[in-house]
Write a protein that holds these residues in place. Structure first.
Motif, PDB file in Angstrom:
ATOM      1  N   UNK A 213      21.822  31.956  86.946  1.00 40.64           N
ATOM      2  CA  UNK A 213      21.967  33.208  87.702  1.00 40.64           C
ATOM      3  C   UNK A 213      21.006  34.276  87.199  1.00 40.64           C
ATOM      4  N   UNK A 214      20.830  34.375  85.867  1.00 42.46           N
ATOM      5  CA  UNK A 214      19.918  35.374  85.305  1.00 42.46           C
ATOM      6  C   UNK A 214      18.485  35.111  85.750  1.00 42.46           C
ATOM      7  N   UNK A 215      18.097  33.831  85.705  1.00 43.92           N
ATOM      8  CA  UNK A 215      16.736  33.471  86.109  1.00 43.92           C
ATOM      9  C   UNK A 215      16.501  33.759  87.586  1.00 43.92           C
ATOM     10  N   UNK A 216      17.491  33.451  88.411  1.00 43.48           N
ATOM     11  CA  UNK A 216      17.308  33.598  89.853  1.00 43.48           C
ATOM     12  C   UNK A 216      17.053  35.047  90.260  1.00 43.48           C
ATOM     13  N   UNK A 217      17.667  35.984  89.549  1.00 44.30           N
ATOM     14  CA  UNK A 217      17.415  37.409  89.838  1.00 44.30           C
ATOM     15  C   UNK A 217      15.962  37.763  89.551  1.00 44.30           C
ATOM     16  N   UNK A 218      15.430  37.204  88.473  1.00 44.71           N
ATOM     17  CA  UNK A 218      14.038  37.472  88.096  1.00 44.71           C
ATOM     18  C   UNK A 218      13.081  36.778  89.058  1.00 44.71           C
ATOM     19  N   UNK A 219      13.412  35.542  89.432  1.00 44.01           N
ATOM     20  CA  UNK A 219      12.561  34.740  90.307  1.00 44.01           C
ATOM     21  C   UNK A 219      12.383  35.401  91.674  1.00 44.01           C
ATOM     22  N   UNK A 220      13.395  36.126  92.104  1.00 43.73           N
ATOM     23  CA  UNK A 220      13.338  36.775  93.429  1.00 43.73           C
ATOM     24  C   UNK A 220      12.077  37.621  93.592  1.00 43.73           C
ATOM     25  N   UNK A 221      11.649  38.264  92.527  1.00 43.18           N
ATOM     26  CA  UNK A 221      10.473  39.127  92.611  1.00 43.18           C
ATOM     27  C   UNK A 221       9.186  38.457  92.176  1.00 43.18           C
ATOM     28  N   UNK A 222       9.235  37.145  91.922  1.00 43.87           N
ATOM     29  CA  UNK A 222       8.041  36.446  91.440  1.00 43.87           C
ATOM     30  C   UNK A 222       6.973  36.369  92.522  1.00 43.87           C
ATOM     31  N   UNK A 223       5.711  36.406  92.144  1.00 43.85           N
ATOM     32  CA  UNK A 223       4.634  36.286  93.138  1.00 43.85           C
ATOM     33  C   UNK A 223       4.678  34.924  93.827  1.00 43.85           C
ATOM     34  N   UNK A 224       4.210  34.874  95.055  1.00 45.15           N
ATOM     35  CA  UNK A 224       4.195  33.639  95.838  1.00 45.15           C
ATOM     36  C   UNK A 224       2.959  32.814  95.493  1.00 45.15           C
TER      37      UNK A 224
END
Length: 425
Positions: A213-224
């Motif tokens: 869950x912690x990672x997924x919040x960060x991944x949401x804003x990751x560059x494409x």
């Protein structure tokens, strides 16, 4: 001592094994229509075959492989996936030679091994069906192979599916994205899960697969990754999408889908089940992609250094079929049950059974000499269509009583007419 199967394995029992055979037969039928041929590789390989292709930093190699040193001190591993062994076989046997068809199109079936937490549809010994196309750089190969996978699932009655695609680009553009992703993730390094911290500098694209869950919040804003594609990669991916649209195949693009193996580049895809029985959770039932550059890693010629393939688990295919309420045939019903009432008829009963088998009927014969009502009860439990009844009178008269278990009708015919009778059942 109480013996049990190892954790993460299953016994495939009668009634269930026929369902596996049905799935395997459906795969063979579909793949042959696309002119694919079967290849069977060893269940174990040299460790380097897997590590070099899959990537030493991947979870498969670093945590999940069953590897050991044999008596000759060779580092051996049970195969965790099918692409690397098939590519090794392709190069070793020089299947790129002019006497072979090009591109090379092959499929495989068999057990794979990974040490991971067992769960529904995911075992430590699992069974894969996979295909590989080697020697084609045409995006049409990607699309045709994905269409073949969808066609296979349609044959199983699995229609509630979703095709998801992405592009990892060339090795150069993937390398560029790798650094872009590291630059982004290092801002949140302390907030990442322990697994993602470990992957950050070894295999950062795998962080995008994290379910934490912690990672997924960060991944949401990751560059494409799509923003890092070079011109070649962008044009290739656009053609893949256009060809899917021409074929009227629905798809969606997920720029965070990366797959877990280092050899992938350009097109990657997953087929997911949207069946209600999976409780709204998208479940991957097939996945694969392009792996240009892998053949040369094994010493193959540059002229055929392109590939595309996919793999699916038989366990997952069964779950997907059941999730849509489809019934895959199990054991076939008994055509003829031979009921022998006395030891004197033992040899005669065996002859009758063999005549029925030569007519390609499924036959079971009783060896208990129980009373006829008990034997008829057994035949009925097996859903037998016909019972051949043999007592002392039948042996002496060279006849057989044939009872139709559906209508109850009985027919007494001479032994010499059995072949003609069974040929028409």
């Amino acid at each position: 001592m109480h013996y049990q199967k190892p954790k993460g394995t299953i016994d495939i029992l009668p009634g269930q094994s026929e369902k596996w055979q049905y799935i395997e037969a459906a795969a063979r039928e579909v793949f042959q229509r696309y002119n694919f041929h079967e290849v069977r590789t060893p269940i174990f390989e040299h460790f380097e075959v897997i590590a070099r292709s899959v990537g030493e930093s991947t979870d498969i190699v670093s945590k999940e492989m069953y590897d050991f040193y044999d008596k000759g001190n060779r580092h051996i591993t049970l195969r965790p996936e099918g692409t690397a062994p098939l590519v090794r076989s392709y190069v070793e046997n020089k299947l790129y030679g002019p006497e072979h068809s090009h591109p090379f199109k092959a499929y495989y079936m068999g057990p794979m091994f990974r040490y991971e937490r067992p769960q529904a549809g995911r075992l430590r010994q699992f069974h894969q069906i996979g295909v590989e196309v080697i020697g084609s750089s045409n995006p049409a190969t990607d699309v045709e192979t994905m269409m073949m996978a969808l066609e296979f699932f349609n044959c199983l009655g699995v229609n509630e599916t979703k095709l998801v695609i992405n592009s990892l680009g060339t090795r150069e553009s993937r390398k560029k994205y790798r650094q872009t992703l590291i630059d982004y993730l290092t801002q949140f390094e302390e907030q990442l899960s322990e697994d993602s911290k470990r992957r950050l500098y070894q295999n950062p694209l795998r962080v995008l697969d994290s379910k934490d869950v912690r990672d997924q919040k960060i991944i949401t804003g990751a560059p494409s990754i799509l923003d890092s594609l070079d011109k070649e990669s962008s044009l290739f991916f656009e053609e893949v999408k256009q060809l899917l649209e021409v074929a009227n195949i629905s798809y969606s693009v997920d720029h965070r889908m990366v797959r877990g193996l280092d050899y992938y580049n350009h097109t990657v895809f997953e087929i997911m089940s949207e069946a209600a029985a999976f409780n709204g959770v998208l479940t991957t039932i097939c996945a694969g992609g392009r792996y240009d550059g892998l053949i040369s890693e094994f010493g193959g010629p540059a002229v055929v250094d392109t590939g595309f393939g996919f793999a699916l688990g038989i366990e997952r295919a069964l779950l997907a079929s059941e999730a849509e309420g489809r019934s895959i045939p199990g054991s076939r019903e008994i055509d003829v049950y031979v009921a022998c009432l006395a030891p004197s008829g033992n040899g005669y009963a065996q002859q009758v059974a063999q005549i029925a088998r030569k007519a390609k009927l499924i036959v079971e014969r009783d060896i208990s000499y129980q009373k006829i009502r008990n034997q008829l009860r057994k035949a009925n439990k097996l859903n037998a269509k016909i019972v051949a009844i043999i007592g002392e009178n039948e042996v002496n008269d060279a006849q057989v009583v044939l009872k139709d278990m559906h209508s109850g009708e009985e027919l007494r015919i001479p032994y010499t007419q059995l072949t003609a009778y069974f040929d028409n059942v």
